[in-house]
Scaffold this active site. Structure first.
Site, PDB file in Angstrom:
ATOM      1  N   ASN A 285       0.802  -1.230   0.000  1.00  0.00           N
ATOM      2  CA  ASN A 285       0.000   0.000   0.000  1.00  0.00           C
ATOM      3  C   ASN A 285       0.837   1.283   0.000  1.00  0.00           C
ATOM      4  O   ASN A 285       0.458   2.267  -0.618  1.00  0.00           O
ATOM      5  CB  ASN A 285      -1.040   0.022   1.128  1.00  0.00           C
ATOM      6  CG  ASN A 285      -0.630  -0.800   2.307  1.00  0.00           C
ATOM      7  OD1 ASN A 285       0.560  -0.921   2.575  1.00  0.00           O
ATOM      8  ND2 ASN A 285      -1.590  -1.369   3.010  1.00  0.00           N
TER       9      ASN A 285
ATOM     10  N   ASP B 160       1.286  -9.474   3.610  1.00  0.00           N
ATOM     11  CA  ASP B 160       0.299  -9.069   4.618  1.00  0.00           C
ATOM     12  C   ASP B 160      -1.147  -9.181   4.113  1.00  0.00           C
ATOM     13  O   ASP B 160      -2.078  -9.166   4.917  1.00  0.00           O
ATOM     14  CB  ASP B 160       0.565  -7.622   5.061  1.00  0.00           C
ATOM     15  CG  ASP B 160       1.916  -7.455   5.728  1.00  0.00           C
ATOM     16  OD1 ASP B 160       2.534  -8.469   6.075  1.00  0.00           O
ATOM     17  OD2 ASP B 160       2.365  -6.302   5.891  1.00  0.00           O
TER      18      ASP B 160
ATOM     19  N   MET C  99       3.998 -12.851  10.707  1.00  0.00           N
ATOM     20  CA  MET C  99       3.996 -11.448  10.263  1.00  0.00           C
ATOM     21  C   MET C  99       2.578 -10.992   9.930  1.00  0.00           C
ATOM     22  O   MET C  99       1.618 -11.718  10.129  1.00  0.00           O
ATOM     23  CB  MET C  99       4.891 -11.303   9.039  1.00  0.00           C
ATOM     24  CG  MET C  99       6.357 -11.359   9.352  1.00  0.00           C
ATOM     25  SD  MET C  99       7.314 -11.143   7.837  1.00  0.00           S
ATOM     26  CE  MET C  99       8.892 -10.668   8.529  1.00  0.00           C
TER      27      MET C  99
ATOM     28  N   ARG D 253       1.804  -7.357  10.186  1.00  0.00           N
ATOM     29  CA  ARG D 253       1.622  -5.996  10.678  1.00  0.00           C
ATOM     30  C   ARG D 253       0.273  -5.816  11.382  1.00  0.00           C
ATOM     31  O   ARG D 253      -0.002  -6.514  12.330  1.00  0.00           O
ATOM     32  CB  ARG D 253       1.757  -5.014   9.527  1.00  0.00           C
ATOM     33  CG  ARG D 253       3.052  -4.275   9.524  1.00  0.00           C
ATOM     34  CD  ARG D 253       2.906  -3.053   8.667  1.00  0.00           C
ATOM     35  NE  ARG D 253       3.872  -3.040   7.571  1.00  0.00           N
ATOM     36  CZ  ARG D 253       5.157  -2.771   7.707  1.00  0.00           C
ATOM     37  NH1 ARG D 253       5.668  -2.514   8.885  1.00  0.00           N
ATOM     38  NH2 ARG D 253       5.965  -2.768   6.667  1.00  0.00           N
TER      39      ARG D 253
ATOM     40  N   GLU E 253       2.198 -10.763  14.860  1.00  0.00           N
ATOM     41  CA  GLU E 253       3.192  -9.815  15.400  1.00  0.00           C
ATOM     42  C   GLU E 253       2.552  -8.499  15.821  1.00  0.00           C
ATOM     43  O   GLU E 253       3.110  -7.761  16.624  1.00  0.00           O
ATOM     44  CB  GLU E 253       4.263  -9.533  14.345  1.00  0.00           C
ATOM     45  CG  GLU E 253       3.704  -8.827  13.090  1.00  0.00           C
ATOM     46  CD  GLU E 253       4.757  -8.490  12.040  1.00  0.00           C
ATOM     47  OE1 GLU E 253       5.919  -8.873  12.208  1.00  0.00           O
ATOM     48  OE2 GLU E 253       4.381  -7.830  11.033  1.00  0.00           O
TER      49      GLU E 253
ATOM     50  N   TYR F  61      11.736 -13.941   8.416  1.00  0.00           N
ATOM     51  CA  TYR F  61      11.928 -13.953   6.966  1.00  0.00           C
ATOM     52  C   TYR F  61      11.728 -15.336   6.349  1.00  0.00           C
ATOM     53  O   TYR F  61      11.511 -15.448   5.143  1.00  0.00           O
ATOM     54  CB  TYR F  61      13.326 -13.433   6.598  1.00  0.00           C
ATOM     55  CG  TYR F  61      13.441 -11.911   6.539  1.00  0.00           C
ATOM     56  CD1 TYR F  61      12.414 -11.089   7.001  1.00  0.00           C
ATOM     57  CD2 TYR F  61      14.565 -11.297   6.022  1.00  0.00           C
ATOM     58  CE1 TYR F  61      12.509  -9.717   6.952  1.00  0.00           C
ATOM     59  CE2 TYR F  61      14.675  -9.910   5.960  1.00  0.00           C
ATOM     60  CZ  TYR F  61      13.640  -9.117   6.429  1.00  0.00           C
ATOM     61  OH  TYR F  61      13.738  -7.747   6.367  1.00  0.00           O
TER      62      TYR F  61
ATOM     63  N   GLN G  10       9.249 -17.246   6.623  1.00  0.00           N
ATOM     64  CA  GLN G  10       7.879 -17.401   6.121  1.00  0.00           C
ATOM     65  C   GLN G  10       7.665 -16.711   4.778  1.00  0.00           C
ATOM     66  O   GLN G  10       6.914 -17.184   3.949  1.00  0.00           O
ATOM     67  CB  GLN G  10       6.856 -16.915   7.148  1.00  0.00           C
ATOM     68  CG  GLN G  10       6.842 -15.432   7.386  1.00  0.00           C
ATOM     69  CD  GLN G  10       6.202 -15.025   8.698  1.00  0.00           C
ATOM     70  OE1 GLN G  10       5.004 -15.078   8.845  1.00  0.00           O
ATOM     71  NE2 GLN G  10       7.018 -14.610   9.668  1.00  0.00           N
ATOM     72  N   ARG G  11       8.318 -15.559   4.574  1.00  0.00           N
ATOM     73  CA  ARG G  11       8.034 -14.850   3.317  1.00  0.00           C
ATOM     74  C   ARG G  11       9.018 -15.201   2.201  1.00  0.00           C
ATOM     75  O   ARG G  11       8.906 -14.703   1.094  1.00  0.00           O
ATOM     76  CB  ARG G  11       7.913 -13.345   3.549  1.00  0.00           C
ATOM     77  CG  ARG G  11       9.168 -12.618   3.896  1.00  0.00           C
ATOM     78  CD  ARG G  11       8.889 -11.124   4.106  1.00  0.00           C
ATOM     79  NE  ARG G  11      10.113 -10.389   3.891  1.00  0.00           N
ATOM     80  CZ  ARG G  11      10.341  -9.177   4.331  1.00  0.00           C
ATOM     81  NH1 ARG G  11       9.407  -8.536   5.022  1.00  0.00           N
ATOM     82  NH2 ARG G  11      11.468  -8.567   4.097  1.00  0.00           N
TER      83      ARG G  11
END
Ligand code: F6P
Length: 422
Positions: A116, A146, A192, A194, A249, A299, A301-302
């Site tokens: 975004n 996210d 993660m 956010r 998180e 990191y 996970q992504r």
């Protein structure tokens, strides 16, 4: 602004924000689609910073095989950045520099691949042409683990982190179930996401029913209630013998403070999050006395391309292709988004959406996706999430047992302009 009829000029592609397991599949979609139309693609090194610094990469130097390998290679092949462009009024020099670089290299289309915040940057650049009398078209290309972009049904990158999270929850739960009789009773996985609980929610796909893991999911959309959490951990251990918790998180207490904040902020003012699992584990130990283990894949996970969702990898590629189509068709200030027409069988397509409806907005989990106690996901959430983790897209493996990830030459384009201080 003059309208060009012929496809002259170059296309600049840049990656931005946190990278994903499939952002390079989008890069492959962009480069392959542009090559098919005879358009030359430059990539900016480290996102918009590469454009400001005139650090450009000539992707025409890459072989067809190298570009194809991007489809199964995690990370960001050209480097990414977290960098906020101020408004045109606040920092005109930066925008003038961008136009100067675009002009020097005949860049006529700019594709910005990010979340975004990056959609905001793309929107600002899309308005530059008019303001500075230079014909530049800008397309935002979606990406974020996210899954919090507005308008699009889902975000490329999310399906793969969702699959990794659901699989890891399932596997670690089998482990703790084996140990619970004499050892570990509680396992806590931190994910993660956010301020949005999409990744945490995906853990719910690991099992269904009160006794199946994960027994507790902690969402940032709900205030963390310590008493209710501890009571549910205790009840689950007493009933099932063990308990798996998945915590986002971004969870906050009643005062609005993050349970775990590293104390640093990025260029967009976002707090760096991470470390909620050990906080919860200490609480469980202190108040309930249970032995625990916790994991923070961070990191892992992504970047877990070995466990990517085929659906996600396909969508990531498709938005890259669509972005090129839109740009070459003369569109500006749009983003290719995923539109879902059916859950089962899962059907989706890509359509253009206005960037101003996406920039700087954050899509959180709707209330209808959370169970009444706030610790689980509903059937509606399952219907939404389940298709996104469908299918495997294993990278090829070499004799050494490792995935054969691609590596680009990333040949720099010769600079034509003086250095720019920013
Ligand atoms: O933007 C996606 C994301 O992976 C968030 O879920 C996470 O909080 C953040 O990036 C981490 O950002 P960075 O890699 O810049 O520390």
């Amino acid at each position: 602004m003059p309208t060009r009829t012929a496809l002259s000029g170059r296309l600049l592609y840049a990656q931005s924000g946190g990278v994903t397991a499939v952002i390079n599949a989008t890069a492959a979609g962009v480069i392959e689609a542009a090559r098919a139309k005879g358009v030359q693609v430059y990539a900016a090194r480290n996102g918009i910073l590469g454009a400001l610094r005139e650090e450009l990469i000539d992707t025409t130097k890459e072989t067809r095989t190298a570009v194809a390998a991007l489809r199964h290679t995690p990370g960001g092949a050209f480097g990414s950045c977290r960098y906020k462009l101020k408004s045109l009024e606040a920092n005109r020099a930066e925008y003038e520099r961008l136009i100067e670089v675009f002009r020097a290299h005949d860049i006529r289309w700019f594709l910005y691949n990010g979340g975004n915040d990056s959609a905001d940057t793309a929107l600002k650049i899309s308005q530059l042409g008019k303001a500075m009398d230079y014909d530049i078209r800008c397309i935002g290309v979606p990406k974020t683990v996210d899954n919090d972009l507005a308008v699009t049904d889902c975000c490329p990158g999310f399906g793969s982190v969702a699959k990794y999270t659901a699989v890891s929850t399932l596997e670690a739960s089998l482990d703790v179930a084996s140990m619970a009789n004499t050892s570990t009773k509680v396992f806590i996985l931190e994910v993660m996401g956010r301020h949005a609980g999409w990744i945490a929610a995906a853990a719910g796909l690991a099992g269904e029913g009160a006794d199946a893991p994960p027994h507790i999911i902690l969402f940032p959309e709900r205030v963390f209630d310590e008493q209710a959490f501890l009571a549910k951990v205790k009840a689950t251990v007493e009933r099932v013998g063990w308990c798996t918790v998945v915590a986002s998180e971004g969870i906050r207490n009643a005062e609005g403070q993050f349970l775990a904040e590293a104390g640093t902020r990025d260029a967009f003012g976002h707090s760096q999050l991470g470390g909620v699992a050990p906080v919860l584990a200490a609480l469980v130990k202190e108040k309930l006395g249970y032995k625990y283990h916790w994991a923070l894949p961070d990191y892992l996970q992504r970047s877990a391309r070995h466990l990517a969702s085929k659906t996600d990898a396909e969508q990531a590629y498709a938005v890259g292709q669509a972005a090129v189509d839109y740009a070459l068709a003369g569109m500006n200030a749009v983003m290719p988004v995923i539109v879902r027409s059916s859950d089962a069988p899962y059907r989706w397509k890509v359509e253009p959406a206005a960037l101003h409806k996406i920039a700087n907005r954050e899509k959180k989990m709707p209330g209808s996706f959370l169970t009444r106690d706030g610790f689980g996901i509903t059937a509606a959430a399952r219907r939404y999430l389940a298709p996104l983790i469908q299918g495997e897209a294993h990278p090829p493996h070499g004799r050494d047992g490792l995935p054969m990830y691609g590596r680009l030459k990333n040949t720099s384009v010769t600079k034509k302009l003086p250095t720019f201080e920013h």
